[in-house]
Design an enzyme around this catalytic site. Sequence first.
Site, short mmCIF file in Angstrom:
data_model
loop_
_atom_site.label_atom_id
_atom_site.label_comp_id
_atom_site.label_asym_id
_atom_site.label_seq_id
_atom_site.Cartn_x
_atom_site.Cartn_y
_atom_site.Cartn_z
N GLY A 62 -9.96 42.33 55.98
CA GLY A 62 -8.64 42.78 56.37
C GLY A 62 -7.59 42.10 55.52
CD GLN B 51 -3.43 38.16 54.76
OE1 GLN B 51 -3.77 39.24 55.16
NE2 GLN B 51 -4.26 37.14 54.69
CB CYS C 89 -6.92 33.53 57.54
SG CYS C 89 -5.42 34.34 56.99
CG LEU C 90 -8.66 37.17 52.80
CD1 LEU C 90 -8.34 38.55 52.27
CD2 LEU C 90 -9.95 36.64 52.19
CG HIS D 238 -6.72 37.93 61.53
ND1 HIS D 238 -7.34 36.70 61.60
CD2 HIS D 238 -6.10 37.97 60.32
CE1 HIS D 238 -7.10 36.03 60.47
NE2 HIS D 238 -6.35 36.78 59.68
CD GLU D 239 -5.50 41.59 58.70
OE1 GLU D 239 -4.48 41.16 58.13
OE2 GLU D 239 -6.63 41.09 58.54
CG HIS E 220 -1.73 38.06 58.61
ND1 HIS E 220 -1.40 36.83 58.09
CD2 HIS E 220 -3.07 38.13 58.54
CE1 HIS E 220 -2.51 36.19 57.72
NE2 HIS E 220 -3.54 36.96 57.99
ZN ZN Z 1 -5.46 36.40 57.81
#
Ligand code: ZN
Length: 158
Positions: free
Chosen positions: A45, A50, A88-89, A130-131, A134
């Site tokens: 995701g 991000q 998380c990226l 999660h997104e 963000h």
């Molecule tokens: Zn994330």
Amino acid sequence: MRQILTKSASVVRTKAREVENPHAPEIRELVFAMKDAMRKANGIGLAAPQIGEPLRIFVAEVNKKFYVAVNPNVTKVSEETEEMEEGCLSVPGLWGPVERAARVTLEAFDQNGKPYRLKAKGLLARVIQHEMDHLDGILFIDKAKALYEIRRQEKHGA
Ligand code: ZN
């Protein structure tokens, strides 16, 4: 190539704004860039903030299915919750258990500006939540019950 921002980048901590025109060609281009960045990072995701775009858009890829959500809203959440490990990226190397709703209903526009509604459970429901966080400047580390430092390559982060 757009870089995935780390947690120190302020845009990741900013509330993203609504896309004015979900039909705009630039939005489709941004979605393709996000898909590319997510796949290169081995993620499941990715939210627009991000990669430095403070817009309410996320992409996800769960069980080989690709999802695009422009101006997403979660319109229903289950009372039942589940705990699952997240990464998380934007916070590389950290993992931890987060409790979230087991099922959600998502309403959004796709990359062609077409509205849709989706009922999700399991990993997809988790990625959606999660997104969505963000898009409000919230990271999973704010909600995790514990955090572990693990270096690994498996496809997991979002
Ligand atoms: Zn994330």
